[in-house]
Enzyme design. Structure first.
Site, PDB file in Angstrom:
ATOM      1  CG  ASP A   1      -8.911   4.298   5.766  1.00 17.86           C
ATOM      2  OD1 ASP A   1      -9.412   3.628   4.722  1.00 17.86           O
ATOM      3  OD2 ASP A   1      -7.844   4.594   5.863  1.00 17.86           O
TER       4      ASP A   1
ATOM      5  CG  ASP B   1      -8.359   0.201   6.599  1.00 17.73           C
ATOM      6  OD1 ASP B   1      -7.055  -0.222   6.170  1.00 17.73           O
ATOM      7  OD2 ASP B   1      -8.326   1.102   5.629  1.00 17.73           O
TER       8      ASP B   1
ATOM      9  CE  LYS C   1      -6.693  -2.231   3.794  1.00 15.14           C
ATOM     10  NZ  LYS C   1      -5.845  -0.524   3.727  1.00 15.14           N
TER      11      LYS C   1
ATOM     12  CD  GLU D   1      -3.402   3.526   4.218  1.00 16.89           C
ATOM     13  OE1 GLU D   1      -3.000   4.922   4.113  1.00 16.89           O
ATOM     14  OE2 GLU D   1      -4.965   4.086   3.557  1.00 16.89           O
TER      15      GLU D   1
ATOM     16  CD  GLU E   1      -5.275   2.297  -2.468  1.00 18.76           C
ATOM     17  OE1 GLU E   1      -5.431   2.158  -1.576  1.00 18.76           O
ATOM     18  OE2 GLU E   1      -6.314   3.527  -2.899  1.00 18.76           O
TER      19      GLU E   1
HETATM   20  O1  KIV Z   1      -9.949   1.608   2.497  1.00 23.66           O
HETATM   21  C1  KIV Z   1     -10.026   0.584   1.456  1.00 23.66           C
HETATM   22  O2  KIV Z   1     -11.584   0.528   1.520  1.00 23.66           O
HETATM   23  C2  KIV Z   1      -9.012   0.328   0.911  1.00 23.66           C
HETATM   24  C3  KIV Z   1      -9.009  -0.687  -0.403  1.00 23.66           C
HETATM   25  C4  KIV Z   1      -9.335   0.751  -0.875  1.00 23.66           C
HETATM   26  C5  KIV Z   1      -8.066  -0.727   0.011  1.00 23.66           C
HETATM   27  O3  KIV Z   1      -8.180   0.981   1.395  1.00 23.66           O
END
Ligand code: KIV
Length: 280
Positions: free
Chosen positions: A48, A87, A116, A118, A185
């Protein structure tokens, strides 16, 4: 890498068991996907960060499921050998498990092979629901950029022993629910190491020190396309901005001096066309 990467191979990849550290790089479109795949990354992340790096927003919270799907599709159509991670944007998995599964499915239909998201133990029910829909999930702990308002900015997390122990526990919970891997992170290296030691799924670090099972960087940062101030953990491997400006400057100069195009760069047309056109 010449064969297609799979989620099961990634999940089993642990440095302490003899695996090589995993390399993950972001890509948001077909050309960058081809570049990172040709370079042999294990995973391509349609992150994202799209919002900031490509679309020019101030933070990652602006990007929508539709925009993520649009860019995941562009990456997926290049058919990379790397595993495609998509994401889940802010607010796509916060309202209900049902909506989260529906949004994860949209990303999978666009071409994501893993989604993915968070967050730690507060996201377990949602992760469980997405996994129940047969969609692999990668976790993301520590400095989670979608939470930057609550965190008071992009700040290193888990800086006390108490917070670090809690983060290690949350990583265990993400493993227990069934995540295939976890991005770590913006945390102290010692915390990155202890989480990596505490769990059996691979950790992918970004500003989490050298002892994780892999590393991820944003494509535009590592190739030097991003000209803004970069975080401490970024290593620049190229200077693409300058070299691309140079290429475009060359074009501008050649156009202005009438050096471009030459006859070799032009179509001559069929024999006799010039004569025919010269006739009144
Ligand atoms: O969105 C993204 O690029 C990320 C990375 C920084 C891990 O989540």
């Amino acid at each position: 890498m010449s064969t297609k990467q799979t989620v099961t191979a990634i999940q089993a990849s642990k440095v302490r068991h003899g695996s090589k550290p995993l390399a993950m790089v972001t890509a948001y479109d077909a050309p960058t996907a081809r570049i990172v795949d040709a370079a042999g990354v294990d995973m391509v992340l349609v992150g994202d960060t799209l919002a900031m790096v490509v679309l020019g927003y101030e933070d990652t919270r602006t990007v929508t499921v539709e925009q993520m799907a649009h860019h995941i599709g562009a990456v997926a159509r290049t058919k990379p050998n790397a595993l495609i991670i998509g994401d889940m944007p802010w607010m796509s998995y916060h309202l209900s498990a049902l909506e989260a599964v529906d949004n994860a499915a949209t990303l999978v239909r666009a071409g994501a092979e893993v989604v993915k998201l968070e967050g730690g133990r507060n996201r377990i029910p949602v992760i469980q629901a997405i996994l129940d829909a047969e969609i692999p999930v990668m976790g993301h702990l520590g400095l989670t950029p979608q939470s930057s308002l609550k965190m008071g900015g992009f700040r290193v997390q888990a800086k006390t022993a108490e917070l670090a122990r809690d983060l290690i526990q949350q990583a265990k919970e993400l493993e227990a629910v069934g995540c295939c891997s976890i991005v770590l992170e913006g945390i102290p290296s010692i915390v990155g190491r202890q989480i990596t030691e505490a769990i059996s799924i691979p950790t992918i670090g970004i500003g989490a020190g050298a002892d994780t099972d892999g590393q991820v960087l944003v494509f535009h940062d590592l190739v030097g396309l991003e000209t803004e101030r970069l975080p401490k953990f970024v290593r620049r491997y190229g200077n693409s901005f300058d070299s691309q400006v140079e290429a475009v400057q060359g074009f501008v100069q050649d156009v202005r001096s009438a050096d471009y195009p030459t006859d070799d760069e032009s179509y001559s047309g069929p024999k006799g066309l010039t004569e025919q056109l010269d006739q009144p």
